[in-house]
Write an enzyme that holds these catalytic residues in place. Structure first.
Site, PDB file in Angstrom:
ATOM      1  N   CYS A 198       0.908  -1.147  -0.119  1.00 24.60           N
ATOM      2  CA  CYS A 198      -0.015  -0.150   0.086  1.00 24.60           C
ATOM      3  C   CYS A 198       0.960   1.188  -0.231  1.00 24.60           C
ATOM      4  CB  CYS A 198      -0.913  -0.006   1.233  1.00 24.60           C
ATOM      5  SG  CYS A 198      -0.139  -0.333   2.722  1.00 24.60           S
TER       6      CYS A 198
ATOM      7  N   TYR B 142       2.555  11.267 -12.819  1.00 23.25           N
ATOM      8  CA  TYR B 142       1.102  11.378 -12.320  1.00 23.25           C
ATOM      9  C   TYR B 142       1.298  12.232 -11.247  1.00 23.25           C
ATOM     10  CZ  TYR B 142       1.697   7.764  -9.209  1.00 23.25           C
ATOM     11  OH  TYR B 142       1.939   7.090  -8.057  1.00 23.25           O
TER      12      TYR B 142
ATOM     13  N   THR C 169       6.184   6.112  -7.128  1.00 22.38           N
ATOM     14  CA  THR C 169       6.998   6.832  -8.079  1.00 22.38           C
ATOM     15  C   THR C 169       6.501   8.419  -7.782  1.00 22.38           C
ATOM     16  OG1 THR C 169       5.320   6.379  -9.658  1.00 22.38           O
ATOM     17  CG2 THR C 169       7.245   5.052  -9.598  1.00 22.38           C
TER      18      THR C 169
ATOM     19  N   ARG D 235      12.772  -0.252  -3.769  1.00 24.09           N
ATOM     20  CA  ARG D 235      11.988  -0.625  -4.719  1.00 24.09           C
ATOM     21  C   ARG D 235      12.671  -0.034  -6.292  1.00 24.09           C
ATOM     22  NH1 ARG D 235       6.232   1.556  -6.412  1.00 24.09           N
ATOM     23  NH2 ARG D 235       5.169  -0.623  -7.397  1.00 24.09           N
TER      24      ARG D 235
ATOM     25  N   ARG E 191       6.186   3.665 -18.144  1.00 32.40           N
ATOM     26  CA  ARG E 191       4.995   4.786 -17.872  1.00 32.40           C
ATOM     27  C   ARG E 191       5.198   5.382 -16.544  1.00 32.40           C
ATOM     28  NH1 ARG E 191       0.935   2.696 -14.558  1.00 32.40           N
ATOM     29  NH2 ARG E 191       0.904   0.521 -14.676  1.00 32.40           N
TER      30      ARG E 191
ATOM     31  N   TYR F  73       9.638  -4.002  -9.973  1.00 32.50           N
ATOM     32  CA  TYR F  73       8.194  -3.871 -10.666  1.00 32.50           C
ATOM     33  C   TYR F  73       8.352  -3.687 -12.334  1.00 32.50           C
ATOM     34  CZ  TYR F  73       3.175  -2.032 -11.272  1.00 32.50           C
ATOM     35  OH  TYR F  73       1.927  -1.878 -11.643  1.00 32.50           O
TER      36      TYR F  73
ATOM     37  N   HIS G 231       2.932  -7.792  -8.061  1.00 25.89           N
ATOM     38  CA  HIS G 231       1.942  -8.174  -8.934  1.00 25.89           C
ATOM     39  C   HIS G 231       2.245  -9.188  -9.914  1.00 25.89           C
ATOM     40  CE1 HIS G 231       1.341  -4.391  -6.835  1.00 25.89           C
ATOM     41  NE2 HIS G 231       1.387  -3.522  -7.732  1.00 25.89           N
TER      42      HIS G 231
ATOM     43  N   ASP H 285      -2.959  -2.527  -2.325  1.00 24.35           N
ATOM     44  CA  ASP H 285      -2.538  -1.469  -3.295  1.00 24.35           C
ATOM     45  C   ASP H 285      -3.168  -0.180  -3.186  1.00 24.35           C
ATOM     46  OD1 ASP H 285      -0.720  -0.351  -5.197  1.00 24.35           O
ATOM     47  OD2 ASP H 285      -2.068  -0.726  -6.850  1.00 24.35           O
TER      48      ASP H 285
ATOM     49  N   ASN I  64      -3.060   5.521 -10.578  1.00 29.08           N
ATOM     50  CA  ASN I  64      -3.395   5.244 -12.146  1.00 29.08           C
ATOM     51  C   ASN I  64      -4.490   4.480 -12.508  1.00 29.08           C
ATOM     52  OD1 ASN I  64      -0.945   6.733 -13.094  1.00 29.08           O
ATOM     53  ND2 ASN I  64       0.095   5.264 -12.073  1.00 29.08           N
TER      54      ASN I  64
HETATM   55  C1  0GY Z   1       1.326   0.292  -7.690  1.00 29.97           C
HETATM   56  C2  0GY Z   1       1.123   0.400  -9.265  1.00 29.97           C
HETATM   57  C3  0GY Z   1       1.363   1.390  -9.958  1.00 29.97           C
HETATM   58  C4  0GY Z   1       2.047   2.561  -9.468  1.00 29.97           C
HETATM   59  C5  0GY Z   1       3.300   2.563  -8.678  1.00 29.97           C
HETATM   60  O1  0GY Z   1       4.594   3.678  -7.535  1.00 29.97           O
HETATM   61  C6  0GY Z   1       3.824   4.173  -8.309  1.00 29.97           C
HETATM   62  O2  0GY Z   1       3.567   4.690  -8.837  1.00 29.97           O
HETATM   63  O3  0GY Z   1       3.498   1.432  -8.196  1.00 29.97           O
HETATM   64  C7  0GY Z   1       0.786   1.472 -11.353  1.00 29.97           C
HETATM   65  O4  0GY Z   1       0.620   2.503 -11.856  1.00 29.97           O
HETATM   66  O5  0GY Z   1       0.831   0.296 -11.840  1.00 29.97           O
HETATM   67  O6  0GY Z   1       1.639  -0.851  -7.417  1.00 29.97           O
HETATM   68  O7  0GY Z   1       1.047   0.995  -6.988  1.00 29.97           O
END
Ligand code: 0GY
Length: 310
Positions: free
Chosen positions: A37, A54, A82, A129, A135, A162, A186, A262, A267
Site C-alpha cells: 500500500c 502522475y 513513484t 524498490r 510509464r 516492478y 503483482h 495497493d 493510475n
Molecule cells: C502500484 C502500481 C502502480 C504505480 C506505482 O509507484 C507507483 O507509482 O507503483 C501502477 O501504476 O501500476 O503498485 O502502485
C-alpha cells in the site's frame, strides 16, 4: 476518509480512491499484513516529486491506518510510490506514526549516504524498490541499481522489483544477479489474456522455481483483470480472469508470497476497487486456512518483522 486533492492538481482522468469500503466477509487471520500500500502526501505537507509521471489524489497515513483497522489488518508495508520520487519523507513520517505497525520499502538514489540509510532503517524501512515500468519512471542504469542493492544488503534489506511481463527476458540476467531477497510486484504483471500455461507466465514461474530468493506479491487483480469487477452473467465473480495466475503462484510457492491492497490504487481510470471486496478475493487465490496464514501472516512477518517469533 474523504479523498481530497490538496495543494496539487490531480492528473485528469485519474480516479479518487473509494472512501466507503465494505466490511469484508472474509475474516482476516489475526496478525494479517497488508503488504503493498502507499501514502500520497498530503501534497501540502509532502510535495510530489518534480519528475513524477502522475499527480495523485492525497492519501494520508491516518486514512491508511483507518482502512487497515476497518478491513481487519494488523500491519502495513508501505511502498514508496513513484509520484514521491526518491523523497521518502511521507513514507518515513507514516512509519514513525504507526506505533511499530508499519514497515516500509523506499526508493533511493546512488548518492544516498550510510547515515540516511541507517535513519531509514531505524524508522522501519526494510527494502528498496526498483521500478522498470516505463510509464512510471525514467531509466536508471543497471550498474547504479546493482550498487544500491549491494549497499542495502548490509542492512538486511531486500529489493522489490516492478516490471511488465514482456520485459522479463531482457531483465532476467539483472534480476538473477541481485544479491538479496527479491520481491516481485503483482506477479510480474502477466497479461491475463494469455494462457496461464503459455510461454509468458511459464517464464515467470521458472524465474521463481529456479531462484529461491525470489518472492511474489499476488496482488492487484483490479489492475491485471480484463474481465473486470462486475459479474458478467450474474454468476461470475469479480476479477475471475486473474484467479488462475494468483492461485498457481500461491500453491507453487506458499512460503514466498505476499498480498496487499495497493490502496490508494494509483493510475486507475476505468474503475476504483472497493478494498473490502478486494479482501474477499483472497480466499479464491489462497483456498485453505493454512495458505491464507502463510500469505497474510507468516510470510510478511518473516520478511518485515523477523524479530516477532511467536
Ligand atoms: C502500484 C502500481 C502502480 C504505480 C506505482 O509507484 C507507483 O507509482 O507503483 C501502477 O501504476 O501500476 O503498485 O502502485
Amino acid at each position: 476518509m474523504k479523498p481530497t486533492s490538496g495543494a496539487f492538481e490531480k492528473t485528469p482522468g485519474w480516479l479518487d480512491w473509494f472512501d466507503g469500503p465494505a466490511k469484508p466477509q472474509f475474516v482476516l487471520p489475526a496478525g494479517a499484513v497488508d503488504a503493498h500500500c502507499h501514502v500520497f502526501g498530503p501534497g501540502a505537507q509532502f510535495p510530489y516529486a518534480p519528475e513524477r509521471k502522475y499527480t495523485p489524489c492525497d492519501a494520508s497515513k491516518d486514512q491508511l491506518f483507518a482502512l487497515r483497522d476497518h478491513l481487519g489488518f494488523e500491519k502495513n508495508v508501505i511502498v514508496q510510490a513513484t509520484c514521491h520520487g526518491a523523497d521518502n519523507s511521507a513514507l518515513i513520517d507514516a512509519l514513525k506514526h504507526s506505533g511499530g505497525q508499519a514497515r516500509g520499502v523506499a526508493t533511493v538514489k546512488r548518492d544516498v549516504t550510510d547515515q540516511a540509510l541507517q535513519a531509514m532503517h531505524d524508522a522501519g524501512v526494510r527494502g528498496v524498490r526498483f521500478n522498470f515500468v516505463k510509464r512510471l519512471v525514467d531509466f536508471t542504469p543497471k550498474e547504479e541499481l546493482m550498487e544500491i542493492a549491494n549497499r542495502i544488503k548490509h542492512w538486511g534489506w531486500h529489493v522489490v522489483i516492478y516490471f511488465e511481463a514482456v520485459d522479463l527476458p531482457e531483465l532476467w540476467d539483472f534480476f538473477t544477479a541481485l544479491p538479496t531477497t527479491v520481491v516481485v510486484d503483482h506477479m510480474g504483471r502477466p497479461n491475463v489474456q494469455h494462457p496461464v500455461d503459455g510461454p509468458e507466465f511459464s517464464l515467470f514461474m521458472k524465474f521463481m522455481q529456479q531462484h529461491d530468493n525470489v518472492w511474489s506479491k499476488v496482488s492487484c487483480p483490479e489492475r491485471l483483470s480484463v474481465s473486470g469487477p462486475k459479474a458478467l452473467n450474474g454468476e461470475q465473480q469479480a476479477y475471475q480472469d486473474v484467479v488462475p495466475y494468483a492461485r498457481r503462484v500461491v500453491e507453487a510457492f506458499p512460503e514466498r508470497v505476499l498480498w496487499g491492497t495497493d490502496w490508494p490504487h494509483p493510475n486507475l481510470k476505468d474503475h476504483m476497487p472497493d478494498d473490502g471486496l478486494l479482501v474477499d478475493f483472497i480466499p479464491q487465490i489462497a483456498v485453505t486456512p493454512e495458505l491464507q496464514s502463510k500469505l497474510l501472516v507468516d510470510n510478511p512477518r518473516r520478511l518485515y518483522w523477523p524479530e516477532i517469533t511467536v
